[in-house]
Design a protein around this motif. Structure first.
Motif, PDB file in Angstrom:
ATOM      1  N   GLY A 287       0.795  -1.213   0.000  1.00  0.00           N
ATOM      2  CA  GLY A 287       0.000   0.000   0.000  1.00  0.00           C
ATOM      3  C   GLY A 287       0.836   1.276   0.000  1.00  0.00           C
ATOM      4  N   ILE A 288       0.179   2.389  -0.343  1.00  0.00           N
ATOM      5  CA  ILE A 288       0.835   3.698  -0.338  1.00  0.00           C
ATOM      6  C   ILE A 288      -0.115   4.727   0.267  1.00  0.00           C
ATOM      7  N   THR A 289       0.425   5.893   0.571  1.00  0.00           N
ATOM      8  CA  THR A 289      -0.362   6.968   1.155  1.00  0.00           C
ATOM      9  C   THR A 289      -0.720   7.997   0.082  1.00  0.00           C
ATOM     10  N   LEU A 290      -1.569   8.942   0.458  1.00  0.00           N
ATOM     11  CA  LEU A 290      -1.960  10.001  -0.472  1.00  0.00           C
ATOM     12  C   LEU A 290      -0.752  10.828  -0.889  1.00  0.00           C
ATOM     13  N   ALA A 291       0.147  11.110   0.036  1.00  0.00           N
ATOM     14  CA  ALA A 291       1.339  11.887  -0.307  1.00  0.00           C
ATOM     15  C   ALA A 291       2.176  11.163  -1.349  1.00  0.00           C
ATOM     16  N   GLN A 292       2.342   9.870  -1.186  1.00  0.00           N
ATOM     17  CA  GLN A 292       3.099   9.095  -2.171  1.00  0.00           C
ATOM     18  C   GLN A 292       2.377   9.055  -3.512  1.00  0.00           C
ATOM     19  N   ALA A 293       1.057   8.919  -3.475  1.00  0.00           N
ATOM     20  CA  ALA A 293       0.275   8.865  -4.714  1.00  0.00           C
ATOM     21  C   ALA A 293       0.405  10.172  -5.503  1.00  0.00           C
ATOM     22  N   LEU A 294       0.362  11.303  -4.806  1.00  0.00           N
ATOM     23  CA  LEU A 294       0.514  12.588  -5.490  1.00  0.00           C
ATOM     24  C   LEU A 294       1.921  12.729  -6.069  1.00  0.00           C
ATOM     25  N   ALA A 295       2.915  12.286  -5.315  1.00  0.00           N
ATOM     26  CA  ALA A 295       4.292  12.393  -5.803  1.00  0.00           C
ATOM     27  C   ALA A 295       4.496  11.552  -7.056  1.00  0.00           C
ATOM     28  N   ARG A 296       3.920  10.343  -7.085  1.00  0.00           N
ATOM     29  CA  ARG A 296       4.078   9.481  -8.257  1.00  0.00           C
ATOM     30  C   ARG A 296       3.340  10.032  -9.476  1.00  0.00           C
ATOM     31  N   ALA A 297       2.357  10.889  -9.226  1.00  0.00           N
ATOM     32  CA  ALA A 297       1.631  11.519 -10.327  1.00  0.00           C
ATOM     33  C   ALA A 297       2.293  12.817 -10.777  1.00  0.00           C
ATOM     34  N   GLY A 298       3.448  13.137 -10.222  1.00  0.00           N
ATOM     35  CA  GLY A 298       4.144  14.351 -10.620  1.00  0.00           C
ATOM     36  C   GLY A 298       3.784  15.566  -9.808  1.00  0.00           C
TER      37      GLY A 298
END
Length: 395
Positions: A287-298
């Protein structure tokens, strides 16, 4: 097409007037005919004004909401469920094949004249090896002069002691050795995304989860995307393989009858709106967090994004939170929820580090009102340029 002077002046004045009004009033929404990647913050926040939004929950994300979701979505560890299992000696079960050998001190009173089964051991003793036999469905073996001996559920040492007890008054100082020739009951089954599905025999060593996985040839997919499911009786639990590798406590001792299933579960979320890229993004099984998800989306686009309007669209469990209004429940018991995160508030960056992203979530970042106004002004400027281009000189 021919435009009159008054018509063109009205057109230009009307467009610029509209832009001026928008700028002065701070209008955050935009007309339906203007191109956009999605709804604005105000449009998402509409409550009760559209029937399509009735029953859909809009939740402002804070520390309390994140804590409740974390507690509900937390993976239960194998050490919590199966960790109390201790290593135990191998026990014989119905279907196992065992061999019994008896030593008798001289002068041998019971087995001294046994024919072909007698093998000469040390000078002071005599050994008799009996034919291999399978433990019956009742858990018994047949032993000459000892009768039907119950062996199921006992260790080889316990079976030896029982046979010695039965022969004590018949044989001269008997000593017994029990060997398991074929282990047909104390096995673990390994299936799923492994190189070789197999049955792994357990020994007194106490094989663990990763031991069984290694015997099966390991997994066929990347470790970070694999989940191991352990089934023991009626208990079924899954845990990310990467977690088991990193935490030795999760590499639990296996028990006879356990089923280990290697699952390949490609998890993903979709990113839309004012981010660095719009696409479906895969993530790891742990799993990942929202912060990680935003970072992976640029991250958020500085020139477009409304940092107050970061939304996560999800079908949530109906018991996940205390809903502010009666929820709209789907056929499978899920509630459509829109989680809103205001990243203008610096404290919410800590919240974003803990907010869990779930499989099939849609992450959407709305455009800022100023970005929509800029688009409108650009469109007006382009229209005026076209008008001036087509109007004859001297107009």
């Amino acid at each position: 097409m021919v435009f009159s002077r008054s018509c063109l002046r009205a057109l230009g004045l009307g467009l610029w007037g509209c832009a001026a009004v928008s700028a002065l009033t701070g209008c955050a929404t935009y007309p339906d005919w203007m191109a956009s990647s999605g709804a604005s913050r105000e449009q998402v926040q509409e409550k009760g004004e559209r029937r399509a939004l009735e029953g859909i929950q809009l939740v402002d994300v804070n520390g309390s909401v994140t804590s409740k979701l974390l507690a509900r979505h937390k993976q239960h560890l194998f050490s919590e469920t199966f960790g109390k299992t201790v290593k135990s000696g191998y026990v014989v079960g119905a279907g196992d094949v065992i061999e019994v050998s008896v030593w008798e001190a001289p002068p041998a009173m019971l087995f001294g004249t046994v024919g072909n089964d007698v093998r000469t051991g040390p000078a002071t003793t005599r050994v008799t090896a009996f034919p291999e036999q399978m433990v019956s469905s009742e858990g018994l073996i047949n032993m000459p002069f000892a009768g039907h001996v119950p062996v199921a559920g006992r260790t080889p040492a316990q079976i030896e002691a029982e046979i010695v007890r039965r022969l004590r008054d018949k044989a001269n100082q008997p000593q017994v050795l029990v060997r398991v020739i074929r282990n047909n009951t104390a096995n673990v089954t390994v299936v799923g995304e492994v190189n070789t599905s197999t049955r792994v025999p357990l020994t007194a060593r106490g094989e663990r989860l990763l031991d069984a996985l290694a015997v099966a040839g390991g997994v066929r997919q990347p470790v970070g995307k694999m989940t191991l499911q352990l089934t023991r009786g009626e208990q079924v639990q899954a845990l990310a393989l990467d977690t088991i590798i990193r935490d030795p406590k999760q590499n639990v001792v296996l028990q006879p009858g356990d089923v280990v299933t290697a699952l390949f579960q490609p998890l993903s979320y979709t990113v839309l709106g004012a981010t660095g890229k719009n696409e479906e993004i895969n993530y790891e099984a742990q799993g990942i967090t929202l912060a990680q998800a935003l970072a992976r989306a640029g991250g958020l686009q500085d020139a477009r994004a409304d940092a107050r309007a970061v939304f996560v669209f999800r079908f949530e469990d109906s018991k996940a939170l205390n809903w502010a209004k009666p929820p709209k429940v789907t056929r499978d018991g899920k509630v459509p929820v829109i989680y809103q995160v205001d990243l203008r508030d610096a404290a919410n960056f800590f919240t974003a580090q803990n907010f869990p992203i779930e499989n099939k979530d849609v992450l959407y970042v709305a455009n800022a009102p100023a970005a929509e106004l800029q688009k409108f002004l650009n469109m007006v400027a382009s229209s005026v340029f076209i008008v001036r281009t087509v109007v004859p000189i001297g107009f």
